[in-house]
Design an enzyme around this catalytic site. Structure first.
Site, short mmCIF file in Angstrom:
data_model
loop_
_atom_site.label_atom_id
_atom_site.label_comp_id
_atom_site.label_asym_id
_atom_site.label_seq_id
_atom_site.Cartn_x
_atom_site.Cartn_y
_atom_site.Cartn_z
N LYS A 1 -116.87 -92.85 -7.06
CA LYS A 1 -116.50 -93.10 -8.46
C LYS A 1 -117.73 -93.44 -9.31
O LYS A 1 -118.80 -93.77 -8.78
CB LYS A 1 -115.45 -94.22 -8.51
CG LYS A 1 -114.10 -93.80 -7.91
CD LYS A 1 -113.03 -94.86 -8.12
CE LYS A 1 -111.70 -94.42 -7.56
NZ LYS A 1 -110.62 -95.41 -7.79
N TYR A 59 -105.36 -88.25 -12.43
CA TYR A 59 -104.60 -89.48 -12.20
C TYR A 59 -103.25 -89.47 -12.95
O TYR A 59 -102.70 -90.53 -13.24
CB TYR A 59 -105.43 -90.70 -12.60
CG TYR A 59 -106.38 -91.17 -11.50
CD1 TYR A 59 -105.91 -91.56 -10.24
CD2 TYR A 59 -107.75 -91.25 -11.72
CE1 TYR A 59 -106.78 -92.00 -9.25
CE2 TYR A 59 -108.62 -91.70 -10.73
CZ TYR A 59 -108.12 -92.08 -9.50
OH TYR A 59 -108.97 -92.52 -8.50
N THR A 103 -107.11 -101.33 -2.30
CA THR A 103 -107.43 -100.99 -3.69
C THR A 103 -108.22 -102.12 -4.35
O THR A 103 -109.21 -101.87 -5.05
CB THR A 103 -106.12 -100.74 -4.47
OG1 THR A 103 -105.34 -99.78 -3.74
CG2 THR A 103 -106.41 -100.22 -5.86
N ASN A 161 -113.58 -99.63 -8.22
CA ASN A 161 -113.47 -99.86 -6.78
C ASN A 161 -114.14 -98.80 -5.91
O ASN A 161 -113.70 -98.51 -4.80
CB ASN A 161 -112.01 -100.11 -6.39
CG ASN A 161 -111.13 -98.93 -6.68
OD1 ASN A 161 -111.61 -97.91 -7.15
ND2 ASN A 161 -109.85 -99.05 -6.39
N GLU A 191 -105.70 -82.08 -4.35
CA GLU A 191 -106.90 -82.66 -4.95
C GLU A 191 -108.15 -81.87 -4.58
O GLU A 191 -109.09 -81.77 -5.38
CB GLU A 191 -107.03 -84.13 -4.51
CG GLU A 191 -105.90 -84.98 -5.10
CD GLU A 191 -105.90 -86.41 -4.59
OE1 GLU A 191 -106.76 -86.78 -3.77
OE2 GLU A 191 -105.02 -87.18 -5.05
P1 ATP Z 1 -107.34 -94.14 -5.38
O1 ATP Z 1 -106.10 -93.35 -5.78
O2 ATP Z 1 -108.42 -94.13 -6.44
O3 ATP Z 1 -107.83 -93.75 -4.02
P2 ATP Z 1 -105.67 -96.29 -4.47
O4 ATP Z 1 -104.84 -95.21 -3.87
O5 ATP Z 1 -106.19 -97.37 -3.55
O6 ATP Z 1 -106.93 -95.68 -5.22
P3 ATP Z 1 -103.87 -96.38 -6.70
O7 ATP Z 1 -102.71 -97.29 -6.75
O8 ATP Z 1 -103.64 -94.94 -6.44
O9 ATP Z 1 -104.91 -97.01 -5.64
O10 ATP Z 1 -104.67 -96.55 -8.07
C1 ATP Z 1 -105.59 -95.58 -8.52
C2 ATP Z 1 -106.77 -96.28 -9.13
O11 ATP Z 1 -106.36 -96.94 -10.34
C3 ATP Z 1 -107.38 -97.42 -8.30
O12 ATP Z 1 -108.25 -96.97 -7.31
C4 ATP Z 1 -108.10 -98.22 -9.36
O13 ATP Z 1 -109.33 -97.60 -9.75
C5 ATP Z 1 -107.09 -98.14 -10.51
N1 ATP Z 1 -106.14 -99.26 -10.47
C6 ATP Z 1 -105.10 -99.43 -9.60
N2 ATP Z 1 -104.43 -100.56 -9.85
C7 ATP Z 1 -105.05 -101.15 -10.91
C8 ATP Z 1 -104.84 -102.33 -11.67
N3 ATP Z 1 -103.83 -103.17 -11.40
N4 ATP Z 1 -105.69 -102.60 -12.69
C9 ATP Z 1 -106.71 -101.76 -12.99
N5 ATP Z 1 -106.96 -100.61 -12.33
C10 ATP Z 1 -106.16 -100.30 -11.30
#
Ligand code: ATP
Ligand code: MG
Length: 138
Positions: free
Chosen positions: A9, A49, A91, A112, A126
């Protein structure tokens, strides 16, 4: 062999952590199949997203993902989808296990460090999002 999709990222790229993260993934047995660097626009990040469109953090997430270049990578390994999720960590880096990429390199729940596909079906979608079909036939 299974394929999955990661994105280093914008926070990781800006901090100069991309090489360390790729080395970490290679040490975990992943092979790089395809890699590119791109600075996504709003339409691209918003579409990637789209599943989170209704979430309160969606606007911030799109801003973050368009804040600088990122590095999508198609990866190959046995059990690639699950193993990448394990190696990434939770996450929220506060909840991530020691030694995981997010524990090592993430700033907070939004910034993250890395994305990982959450299923084989989404890995295929993807990978096709970022890489032309020819790359998958190589
Ligand atoms: P990714 O899809 O990026 O691999 P993930 O599957 O662990 O991450 P998701 O729930 O899919 O988590 O969320 C996608 C992304 O949105 C997260 O990686 C983070 O960058 C952001 N995100 C998720 N939850 C929050 C939150 N509560 N506040 C801010 N940003 C968030
Ligand atoms: Mg996710």
């Amino acid at each position: 062999m299974e394929t999955t999709l990661t994105i280093i990222k914008p926070d990781s790229v800006a901090a100069g952590n991309a090489g360390k993260i790729i080395a970490h993934l290679e040490a975990e047995g992943f092979r790089v199949l395809a890699l590119r660097r791109l600075h996504m626009n709003e339409a691209q990040a918003g579409t990637f997203y789209e599943v989170h469109k209704a979430r309160p953090f969606y606007g911030e997430l799109v801003s973050f993902m368009t804040s600088g270049p990122c590095i999508p990578i198609a990866l190959e390994r046995d059990n690639a989808v699950k193993h990448l999720r394990d190696v990434m960590g939770a996450t929220n880096p506060e909840d991530a296990a020691d030694g995981t990429i997010r524990k090592l390199y993430a700033t907070n729940i939004e910034r993250n460090a890395i994305h990982g596909s959450d299923s084989q079906e989404n890995a295929a979608i993807e990978t096709a999002f970022f890489f032309a079909r020819v790359d998958q036939l190589g």
